[in-house]
Design a protein around this motif. Structure first.
Motif, short mmCIF file in Angstrom:
data_model
loop_
_atom_site.label_atom_id
_atom_site.label_comp_id
_atom_site.label_asym_id
_atom_site.label_seq_id
_atom_site.Cartn_x
_atom_site.Cartn_y
_atom_site.Cartn_z
N LEU A 31 -33.44 -39.72 -23.10
CA LEU A 31 -32.18 -39.86 -22.39
C LEU A 31 -31.89 -41.32 -22.03
O LEU A 31 -30.74 -41.77 -22.10
N ARG A 82 -25.54 -27.02 -18.73
CA ARG A 82 -25.51 -28.48 -18.71
C ARG A 82 -26.89 -29.07 -18.90
O ARG A 82 -27.04 -30.24 -19.21
N GLN A 83 -27.93 -28.28 -18.67
CA GLN A 83 -29.29 -28.78 -18.81
C GLN A 83 -29.80 -28.71 -20.24
O GLN A 83 -30.94 -29.07 -20.50
N GLN A 88 -26.97 -33.17 -22.41
CA GLN A 88 -27.33 -34.27 -21.54
C GLN A 88 -27.35 -35.60 -22.30
O GLN A 88 -26.91 -36.63 -21.77
N ASN A 91 -23.87 -36.85 -22.74
CA ASN A 91 -23.32 -37.35 -21.49
C ASN A 91 -23.90 -38.73 -21.15
O ASN A 91 -23.16 -39.61 -20.71
N TYR A 92 -25.18 -38.93 -21.37
CA TYR A 92 -25.79 -40.24 -21.11
C TYR A 92 -25.21 -41.29 -22.06
O TYR A 92 -25.01 -42.44 -21.67
#
Length: 110
Positions: A31, A82-83, A88, A91-92
């Protein structure tokens, strides 16, 4: 689907990758790499689009469209959905891209 060697290989690889990502340190590192890749992309897009003033509006529209699609993918899901790792990571990447573009704008003084 038929049980072919290629299908078995693909299933084994995806299962091993999913097990590999379950490790929290690896997940966090990927991430962070996604955030830094977004930061790099934002800086690269700003400098390459700034070289030729003809592409500014097209690049800006494309970036706004990409960030809106990423936001829609992330925020239209439930908290548990969302997890999911790829959600993720996207989004990052979006956050890194947006942060980089803000820093480039501050550098230019606009």
């Amino acid at each position: 689907m038929q049980n072919t060697r290629l299908n078995n290989l693909f299933n084994v690889l995806t299962r091993r990758l999913a097990e590999w990502i379950l490790n929290p340190w690896r997940r966090i590192s990927i991430l962070i790499i996604s955030f830094l890749l977004g930061f790099f992309l934002g800086s690269a897009v700003a400098t390459t689009a700034g070289q030729t003033a003809e592409w500014d509006i097209v690049v800006a529209g494309t970036l706004v469209l990409a960030t809106e699609i990423a936001s829609r993918i992330f925020y239209n899901r439930s908290v548990l959905a969302r997890q999911v790792f790829w959600v993720q990571a996207i989004n990052y990447l979006k956050v890194g891209l947006t942060y980089s573009l803000f820093l480039e704008a501050f550098k230019l003084g606009s």
